[in-house]
Each structure stands twice: as structure tokens, then as C-alpha cells.
Design a protein around this motif. Structure first.
Motif, PDB file in Angstrom:
ATOM      1  N   GLY A  62     -11.776  -2.401   0.521  1.00 12.87           N
ATOM      2  CA  GLY A  62     -10.319  -2.294   0.101  1.00 12.87           C
ATOM      3  C   GLY A  62     -10.093  -0.925  -0.826  1.00 12.87           C
ATOM      4  O   GLY A  62      -9.103  -0.938  -1.421  1.00 12.87           O
ATOM      5  N   PRO A 109      -9.300   2.521  -1.669  1.00 13.88           N
ATOM      6  CA  PRO A 109      -8.365   3.983  -1.158  1.00 13.88           C
ATOM      7  C   PRO A 109      -9.366   5.029  -1.364  1.00 13.88           C
ATOM      8  O   PRO A 109      -9.914   5.299  -2.506  1.00 13.88           O
ATOM      9  N   ARG A 127      -5.637  -1.331  -6.831  1.00 10.35           N
ATOM     10  CA  ARG A 127      -6.834  -0.277  -6.468  1.00 10.35           C
ATOM     11  C   ARG A 127      -6.690   1.072  -7.089  1.00 10.35           C
ATOM     12  O   ARG A 127      -5.607   1.522  -6.828  1.00 10.35           O
ATOM     13  N   LYS A 136       0.864  -1.423  -0.038  1.00  7.82           N
ATOM     14  CA  LYS A 136      -0.119  -0.081   0.085  1.00  7.82           C
ATOM     15  C   LYS A 136       0.900   1.310  -0.038  1.00  7.82           C
ATOM     16  O   LYS A 136       0.367   2.368   0.544  1.00  7.82           O
ATOM     17  N   TRP A 146      -9.016   3.801   3.845  1.00 13.21           N
ATOM     18  CA  TRP A 146      -9.265   2.384   3.015  1.00 13.21           C
ATOM     19  C   TRP A 146     -10.608   2.035   3.489  1.00 13.21           C
ATOM     20  O   TRP A 146     -10.918   1.711   4.596  1.00 13.21           O
TER      21      TRP A 146
END
Ligand code: GRF
Length: 295
Positions: A281, A283, A233, A183, A277
Motif C-alpha cells: 500500500g 505509493p 500514506r 488515492k 502502489w
């Protein structure tokens, strides 16, 4: 008062007995510069800017036991000041330059501490050298001094890197890097993902495919990086129109113009800890102007 004596000691270089940073003991055994910012008489604490080990922190300093520092003060007042950024490029590096400019003009609370490239002669590398930013070549193709993915991880950890920003880096990121910086790796892609992404979609090929599809809108996507191409993501997007008789070059220029602002805004949010988040999941970026709003 004991704490006030401590505060007067802090006006000069020196070390102090108890320092707490984000709930953790901060090792300050080596001398560092301490600059008191304000005095909190309720808690008997002196929040200080501390520069040590290449970083700046806003810390609470107390002459009493570390356990005496209230947790809520830690939550609100104790945070690192500037993030340390590694940028990866393979080409001209206009996004890198925009981010670097953001760090210099105050819109990004961070510093580019290293430039990683697979092409030592590219425009991005030349710009980094001109601006005193260390350049690391990865991957290195020439024997005998092979620099492994593990060596790259070690280098970035030694540099205390917080975030890795891919900006036109055309090599797949080694799995070791993804695992060591979960991340914490971002990429920018010049289409509205998940459309027109994945292996083979880079440079003008992306814009040619967008035009050929008849799509009326395109635009950049910033996403977190996982172990595949362009599948992590999505963090931020912006749209531009695809005009009736656009050439791929014209569309690329329109998208690139938006990329610079989008990337600077996203990195600014990361550096200010404005990222959350969602439970599934995804962001989200908390708006600076209105903390109740998310982008
Ligand atoms: C950008 O279009 C970016 O979306 C893609 O590579 C290009 C890099 O351009 N990943 P630059 O080197 O930042 O000018």
C-alpha cells in the motif's frame, strides 16, 4: 485506403466514427477539434490529439470496427494529456503559486481548474482571482445558502477534477470528499511525518516542537489524505538541517523553500502517471530519468 480517407477528414473539425481512449469508447458525438499526430500503417490507425469536454486526449481513431484496435496500442498510446487539479488553501498560498507556475512553465502536465478556500480574503484566493482561476468558498459559514460537503463533491466532479491538492488548508477534509476521490487527494505537511503531525500541529507550532525536541533534521512530507489528520500514506519527503540556534521562523522558511520543489515534483509525477502502489500500500514515484528507479 479507407483509413487514409479518414485521416484526411481529420484535418478539419468534425466527428469520426470510432474512437478508443484507455480501452473505453470515447463519446465524440459533439464536434471537437481533431489533430492527427502520426500515421500507423501497421494498424490502420490515426493517433490524434482530441480536445473535447474540457480535456485533451491522445486517441487512436479508426474507420474500422472498434474491436480492431489492438489492446497494446491502447496501453502505450492512448492517454489523457493534461490532468485537472483542484488546490485547497487557507493562507498565503505559496505552494499553490509554485504548482500554478509549474502548470504554466510546462513542468506539470496539468491545469489548476479551481481554488477552494475557507478564507475568501486570503492571499491564495486573491492570486487565483488575479489569474482567472475560479474560487469556491468551503466551508461557508453564512446562512442561508449553506454549501454542503455533497455540493462540494458535485462541484469538483462537474469540473472533472482528477486530483485535489491541499496546500495549507486548515479545515478537516469532509469524509464525502475522501470517499469520492480515493488515492487522489494529497497534502503537504512541514515536518517529517509521522513525527510532529496530527491535530494541533500546524504552522509555527510544528517548527517549535521540532526545535524543542532536539531533532537535527526536519523537512516537508507529501502524503495521501485519509479521514484523519496527517495519517495517510507518505508519497515524498525531503530533509533540511535544523541549525543549532534556529528560530521557528528560520526553520519554517528553510522547510517551505523545499516544499515548493517537492510539491511540484510530486504533482508532475501524478500528472504523468508515474505513480505505482507497492503491494503493502505504499505509493512510489517512478523516476523520470531512469524508469527502473523509484523515489
Ligand atoms: C506549508 O508550510 C504547508 O506545509 C502547510 O501549510 C503551509 C502552507 O503555506 N500545510 P503556503 O500557504 O503554501 O505558503
Amino acid at each position: 485506403m479507407e483509413a487514409q480517407r479518414l485521416l484526411s477528414r481529420l484535418s478539419t473539425n468534425g466527428s469520426v466514427p470510432f474512437i478508443k481512449e484507455k480501452g473505453m469508447l470515447f463519446d465524440i458525438s459533439t464536434p471537437c477539434f481533431l489533430q492527427p499526430t502520426k500515421w500507423n500503417s501497421t494498424f490502420g490507425l490515426a493517433p490524434c490529439r482530441i480536445r473535447s469536454n474540457r480535456r485533451q486526449y491522445l486517441c487512436a481513431v479508426s474507420s474500422s470496427k472498434i474491436q480492431d484496435i489492438p489492446a497494446d496500442l491502447g496501453h502505450h498510446n492512448l492517454k489523457p494529456m493534461r490532468k485537472r487539479l483542484a488546490v485547497f488553501v487557507s493562507g498565503g498560498g505559496s505552494n499553490f503559486k509554485a504548482i500554478h507556475a509549474g502548470t504554466l512553465n510546462g513542468s506539470v502536465l496539468g491545469d489548476v481548474v479551481v481554488l477552494v478556500t475557507n478564507k475568501g480574503g486570503c492571499g491564495g484566493a486573491a492570486y487565483a482571482k488575479e489569474h482567472g482561476i475560479p474560487v469556491v468558498l468551503f466551508p461557508q459559514t453564512k446562512e442561508p445558502h449553506q454549501f454542503s460537503p455533497g455540493d462540494l463533491v458535485t462541484t469538483l466532479r462537474e469540473l472533472d477534477v482528477d486530483f485535489i491538492l491541499l496546500a495549507g488548508y486548515l479545515k478537516l477534509i469532509p469524509v464525502e470528499l475522501v470517499q469520492h476521490f480515493p488515492k487522489r487527494i494529497l497534502n503537504i505537511h512541514p515536518s517529517l511525518l509521522p513525527a510532529f503531525g496530527g491535530k494541533g500541529y500546524y504552522g509555527l507550532k510544528v517548527h517549535k516542537a521540532v526545535i524543542a525536541s532536539g531533532a537535527r533534521y526536519s523537512g516537508p512530507t507529501i502524503h495521501f489524505v485519509d479521514e484523519e489528520y496527517d495519517t495517510g500514506r507518505i508519497l515524498a519527503q525531503r530533509t533540511v538541517p535544523v541549525c543549532a540556534f534556529d528560530t521557528p521562523e528560520e526553520l519554517a522558511a528553510r522547510v517551505l523553500h523545499e516544499e515548493h520543489q517537492l510539491y511540484v515534483d510530486a504533482v508532475a509525477a501524478l500528472c504523468e502517471d508515474r505513480l505505482i502502489w507497492r503491494d503493502d500500500g505504499v505509493p512510489l514515484i517512478r523516476s523520470k530519468a531512469d524508469p527502473q528507479q523509484y523515489n
